[in-house]
Design a protein around this motif. Sequence first.
Motif, short mmCIF file in Angstrom:
data_model
loop_
_atom_site.label_atom_id
_atom_site.label_comp_id
_atom_site.label_asym_id
_atom_site.label_seq_id
_atom_site.Cartn_x
_atom_site.Cartn_y
_atom_site.Cartn_z
N ALA A 1 -11.10 2.72 4.31
CA ALA A 1 -9.71 2.26 4.19
C ALA A 1 -9.32 1.36 5.35
O ALA A 1 -8.59 0.38 5.18
CB ALA A 1 -8.77 3.46 4.11
N SER B 1 -4.23 3.40 4.88
CA SER B 1 -3.90 2.02 5.24
C SER B 1 -2.39 1.85 5.45
O SER B 1 -1.98 1.12 6.36
CB SER B 1 -4.39 1.06 4.16
OG SER B 1 -3.77 1.33 2.92
N SER B 2 -1.55 2.52 4.65
CA SER B 2 -0.11 2.38 4.82
C SER B 2 0.35 2.97 6.15
O SER B 2 1.22 2.40 6.83
CB SER B 2 0.64 3.04 3.66
OG SER B 2 0.34 4.42 3.57
N ASP C 1 0.81 -1.21 0.00
CA ASP C 1 0.00 0.00 0.00
C ASP C 1 0.85 1.26 0.00
O ASP C 1 0.43 2.31 -0.54
CB ASP C 1 -0.94 0.00 1.20
CG ASP C 1 -2.10 -0.96 1.02
OD1 ASP C 1 -2.12 -1.68 -0.01
OD2 ASP C 1 -2.99 -1.00 1.88
N GLY D 1 -8.09 -2.10 4.36
CA GLY D 1 -6.64 -2.22 4.48
C GLY D 1 -6.20 -3.00 5.70
O GLY D 1 -6.00 -4.23 5.65
N ARG E 1 -7.35 6.30 0.50
CA ARG E 1 -7.45 4.94 1.04
C ARG E 1 -6.08 4.31 1.25
O ARG E 1 -5.77 3.78 2.31
CB ARG E 1 -8.29 4.08 0.09
CG ARG E 1 -8.60 2.70 0.64
CD ARG E 1 -7.74 1.66 -0.02
NE ARG E 1 -8.17 0.32 0.33
CZ ARG E 1 -7.37 -0.64 0.73
NH1 ARG E 1 -6.07 -0.43 0.84
NH2 ARG E 1 -7.83 -1.84 1.01
N GLN E 2 -5.23 4.37 0.23
CA GLN E 2 -3.91 3.74 0.31
C GLN E 2 -3.01 4.43 1.32
O GLN E 2 -2.25 3.78 2.04
CB GLN E 2 -3.25 3.72 -1.07
CG GLN E 2 -3.99 2.88 -2.11
CD GLN E 2 -4.05 1.41 -1.77
OE1 GLN E 2 -4.76 1.01 -0.85
NE2 GLN E 2 -3.30 0.61 -2.50
#
Length: 308
Positions: free
Chosen positions: A89, A208-209, A53, A93, A204-205
Motif C-alpha cells: 500500500a 494509504s489514506s 482513498d 498509494g 491497502r486503501q
Amino acid sequence: MKSYYKGLFSGLLSGVLWGADTAINGWVLLAVPFSLIDKRLVIASLLLAFFHDFFSTLWLILMQIITGDLRITLSKIYTRSAGVIVLAALFGGPIGMQAYLFAIDTIGAGYTASISALYPVVAATLGSLFLKDYLTLKGWLGLLLSVLDIIILGYSQLQSPQNQVVWGFVAACICASGWAAESVICAYGMKDDLIKPNEALLIRQFTSSIAYLALIICSGHGWFNIYNVISRPIVLIIVVLALIGTASYLYYYQAIDTIGPVKATGMNVTYSVWAIIFSIFLLKGHWDTKLIVCSIMIVIGTFLISRK
C-alpha cells in the motif's frame, strides 16, 4: 481455464475503469478548490489522493458490512500477510498514486499515462526475479508493443507544459516504479490465500489514506485544506470517483490473485488508451487516426500478453 479467463477479464475491466478514473481526476484537479492551490506545491494532488482513498475505504467497509465480511477482515489485520499488503500500500498509494496525480497536474494526463504505463515492464522484471512469474517471448513482445503505442499516444496528447516539466517526468517514473512494486508485493501477500483480494484492498486503501492524512497535516494548514474540499460540491464528484477507483482496484487485485502480477499489469495497462478516450468525451475532443491505429495495436499486444 475458466478461472484464467476470468482473471484476464478482471484485468481488462480494471484498465477500463482506471481510464475513467484518470480522466475524471484530471478534470477534478482543474476545479475549485484544487485549481486555487499553488502549483509549486503538491498539496492539490495530495488532497485529492487522500479523499480518493479515504472514500474508497468507506465504500469497501460498506460493501463488507453488507456481505458480512468485515469482521473476518478485521481478524486478519495482525497477520504476516496483512503486513505485506501494508507495505504494498505504501508503494502504490503515498508513493505511486501521489506521484501519479502530481504528474497529471504538471505535465498533463497524456504524458503521465504514457510514462506511468511503463510499470508492467518493471512489474514483469520484478515478478520474474522474486516470484518466478515469467512471460513468454511473445508475451514480452506484446508488452513492449503495448507500451510503445502508449508512449506514442501520450506524446501526441502533450499540451506544451511550461512549469515543473522535469519534476513531472520524475514523478511519472516514480509512479511506474511504485505501482510495479505494489503489484508484485501484493501478489506475494496473497499467494497463500489467507487474505482475499477485497480484504487486501481494504487494508491497502485504509493504509494509504492514513499515510496521506499524516502528510497533509505535516504540510501545514491541513485541516483547513480538508474543510475547504468538504465544504464544496466537488466532494460529491470525488465520492463517485472513489467508487469507480474502488471497482478498478477490486478487479485489478482479483486479476493479480488469479493470473499473477505480470499478466495482470499487462491487461491493466490498457487504462492509458481508455483514459484518452474518456478525456475526449469529457473534454469534447476529437478522434484521430493515430488514436485508432495505436488502440488496435494495443489490443494486439494485450492478446499476446494474455495467451496461456
